[in-house]
Design a protein around this motif. Structure first.
Motif, PDB file in Angstrom:
ATOM      1  N   LEU A   5       0.741  -1.114   0.020  1.00 53.89           N
ATOM      2  CA  LEU A   5       0.104  -0.121  -0.092  1.00 53.89           C
ATOM      3  C   LEU A   5       0.805   1.200  -0.061  1.00 53.89           C
ATOM      4  O   LEU A   5       1.993   1.348   0.422  1.00 53.89           O
ATOM      5  N   LEU A   6       0.398   2.318  -0.749  1.00 54.59           N
ATOM      6  CA  LEU A   6       0.986   3.607  -0.767  1.00 54.59           C
ATOM      7  C   LEU A   6       0.202   4.353   0.356  1.00 54.59           C
ATOM      8  O   LEU A   6      -0.818   4.708  -0.148  1.00 54.59           O
ATOM      9  N   ILE A   7       0.868   4.866   1.555  1.00 56.78           N
ATOM     10  CA  ILE A   7      -0.039   5.776   2.395  1.00 56.78           C
ATOM     11  C   ILE A   7       0.461   6.867   2.559  1.00 56.78           C
ATOM     12  O   ILE A   7       1.546   7.385   2.584  1.00 56.78           O
ATOM     13  N   PRO A   8      -0.244   7.982   2.208  1.00 63.14           N
ATOM     14  CA  PRO A   8       0.043   9.336   2.353  1.00 63.14           C
ATOM     15  C   PRO A   8       0.652   9.554   3.866  1.00 63.14           C
ATOM     16  O   PRO A   8       0.107   9.191   4.631  1.00 63.14           O
ATOM     17  N   GLN A   9       1.625  10.253   4.020  1.00 62.19           N
ATOM     18  CA  GLN A   9       2.327  10.599   5.196  1.00 62.19           C
ATOM     19  C   GLN A   9       1.545  11.164   6.236  1.00 62.19           C
ATOM     20  O   GLN A   9       1.244  10.710   7.433  1.00 62.19           O
ATOM     21  N   GLU A  10       0.609  12.016   5.699  1.00 62.25           N
ATOM     22  CA  GLU A  10      -0.488  12.665   6.591  1.00 62.25           C
ATOM     23  C   GLU A  10      -1.346  11.635   7.333  1.00 62.25           C
ATOM     24  O   GLU A  10      -2.175  11.908   8.156  1.00 62.25           O
TER      25      GLU A  10
ATOM     26  N   ALA B  70      -2.894   7.457  11.392  1.00 62.02           N
ATOM     27  CA  ALA B  70      -4.150   6.943  11.321  1.00 62.02           C
ATOM     28  C   ALA B  70      -4.154   5.387  10.989  1.00 62.02           C
ATOM     29  O   ALA B  70      -4.800   4.684  11.685  1.00 62.02           O
ATOM     30  N   VAL B  71      -3.589   5.149  10.207  1.00 64.39           N
ATOM     31  CA  VAL B  71      -3.405   3.822   9.438  1.00 64.39           C
ATOM     32  C   VAL B  71      -2.940   2.698  10.615  1.00 64.39           C
ATOM     33  O   VAL B  71      -3.217   1.766  11.017  1.00 64.39           O
ATOM     34  N   LEU B  72      -1.562   3.354  11.100  1.00 66.58           N
ATOM     35  CA  LEU B  72      -0.955   2.584  12.220  1.00 66.58           C
ATOM     36  C   LEU B  72      -1.695   2.478  13.324  1.00 66.58           C
ATOM     37  O   LEU B  72      -1.943   1.380  13.981  1.00 66.58           O
TER      38      LEU B  72
ATOM     39  N   VAL C 262      -5.264   2.209  13.472  1.00 68.11           N
ATOM     40  CA  VAL C 262      -6.174   1.316  13.100  1.00 68.11           C
ATOM     41  C   VAL C 262      -5.582  -0.100  13.041  1.00 68.11           C
ATOM     42  O   VAL C 262      -6.345  -1.164  13.736  1.00 68.11           O
ATOM     43  N   LEU C 263      -4.288  -0.230  12.478  1.00 68.81           N
ATOM     44  CA  LEU C 263      -3.894  -1.545  12.543  1.00 68.81           C
ATOM     45  C   LEU C 263      -3.394  -1.882  14.112  1.00 68.81           C
ATOM     46  O   LEU C 263      -3.657  -3.341  14.408  1.00 68.81           O
ATOM     47  N   ALA C 264      -3.011  -1.373  14.800  1.00 67.15           N
ATOM     48  CA  ALA C 264      -2.694  -1.615  16.341  1.00 67.15           C
ATOM     49  C   ALA C 264      -4.038  -2.077  17.088  1.00 67.15           C
ATOM     50  O   ALA C 264      -4.084  -2.701  17.850  1.00 67.15           O
ATOM     51  N   ASP C 265      -5.215  -1.041  16.771  1.00 65.12           N
ATOM     52  CA  ASP C 265      -6.413  -1.642  17.173  1.00 65.12           C
ATOM     53  C   ASP C 265      -6.815  -3.150  16.973  1.00 65.12           C
ATOM     54  O   ASP C 265      -7.516  -3.851  17.776  1.00 65.12           O
ATOM     55  N   ASP C 266      -6.517  -3.323  15.571  1.00 61.73           N
ATOM     56  CA  ASP C 266      -7.106  -4.407  14.914  1.00 61.73           C
ATOM     57  C   ASP C 266      -6.184  -5.658  15.558  1.00 61.73           C
ATOM     58  O   ASP C 266      -6.824  -6.729  15.905  1.00 61.73           O
ATOM     59  N   THR C 267      -4.950  -5.523  15.822  1.00 55.47           N
ATOM     60  CA  THR C 267      -4.071  -6.258  16.505  1.00 55.47           C
ATOM     61  C   THR C 267      -4.669  -6.605  17.827  1.00 55.47           C
ATOM     62  O   THR C 267      -4.783  -7.724  17.936  1.00 55.47           O
ATOM     63  N   MET C 268      -4.864  -5.512  18.703  1.00 55.02           N
ATOM     64  CA  MET C 268      -5.275  -5.773  19.961  1.00 55.02           C
ATOM     65  C   MET C 268      -6.983  -6.403  20.085  1.00 55.02           C
ATOM     66  O   MET C 268      -6.995  -7.445  20.783  1.00 55.02           O
ATOM     67  N   ALA C 269      -7.652  -6.198  19.103  1.00 52.63           N
ATOM     68  CA  ALA C 269      -9.136  -6.839  19.197  1.00 52.63           C
ATOM     69  C   ALA C 269      -9.054  -8.246  18.697  1.00 52.63           C
ATOM     70  O   ALA C 269      -9.761  -9.006  19.160  1.00 52.63           O
ATOM     71  N   SER C 270      -8.074  -8.698  17.976  1.00 52.26           N
ATOM     72  CA  SER C 270      -7.702 -10.166  17.519  1.00 52.26           C
ATOM     73  C   SER C 270      -7.327 -10.835  18.450  1.00 52.26           C
ATOM     74  O   SER C 270      -7.333 -11.964  18.818  1.00 52.26           O
ATOM     75  N   THR C 271      -6.547 -10.189  19.661  1.00 50.14           N
ATOM     76  CA  THR C 271      -5.931 -11.130  20.428  1.00 50.14           C
ATOM     77  C   THR C 271      -6.860 -11.051  21.799  1.00 50.14           C
ATOM     78  O   THR C 271      -6.469 -11.875  22.884  1.00 50.14           O
ATOM     79  N   GLN C 272      -7.785 -10.099  21.997  1.00 52.34           N
ATOM     80  CA  GLN C 272      -8.559 -10.026  23.182  1.00 52.34           C
ATOM     81  C   GLN C 272     -10.157 -10.213  22.803  1.00 52.34           C
ATOM     82  O   GLN C 272     -10.419  -9.408  21.798  1.00 52.34           O
TER      83      GLN C 272
END
Length: 107
Positions: free
Chosen positions: A59-64, A68-70, A72-82
């Motif tokens: 994926l090409l993610i705009p710096q700005e 926000a993307v990171l 969301v990914l961190a929340d998704d990781t937490m949701a999948s483990t708990q």
């Protein structure tokens, strides 16, 4: 943030794959793949092939938008483990009353 090559290696290890396994997944020898992971400067089509072999997407993610993307990914990781609270409550109530809702009754 890790370099792209470090992320590729981390993903391969997370999938419990050896460099040799990539030969079967993407059609490159262990030596070619090892060179790519260590110091490679792969072409875009090679990166796309490796990503597909690692069940990933490029994926090409705009710096700005990066933070926000990171997040969301961190929340998704937490949701999948708990398990979520509603899942915990549902399993508890089903354990207390295994017949609950069987006939579509509203409670």
């Amino acid at each position: 943030m890790n370099s792209l090559l470090a992320q590729i290696k981390k993903r391969r290890i997370a999938l419990a794959l050896k460099q040799h396994d990539m030969m079967l997944r993407v059609g490159m020898s262990r030596q070619q793949y090892q060179r790519l992971e260590s110091k490679g400067n792969p072409r875009l089509d090679t990166l796309e092939l490796v990503a597909k072999g690692l069940k990933s997407e490029l994926l090409l993610i705009p710096q700005e938008k990066l933070n926000a993307v990171l997040a969301v990914l961190a929340d998704d990781t937490m949701a999948s483990t708990q398990p979520s609270q509603s899942v915990k409550e549902e399993s508890k109530s089903l354990a207390d009353d295994p017949w609950q809702g069987l006939l579509g009754e509203n409670e």
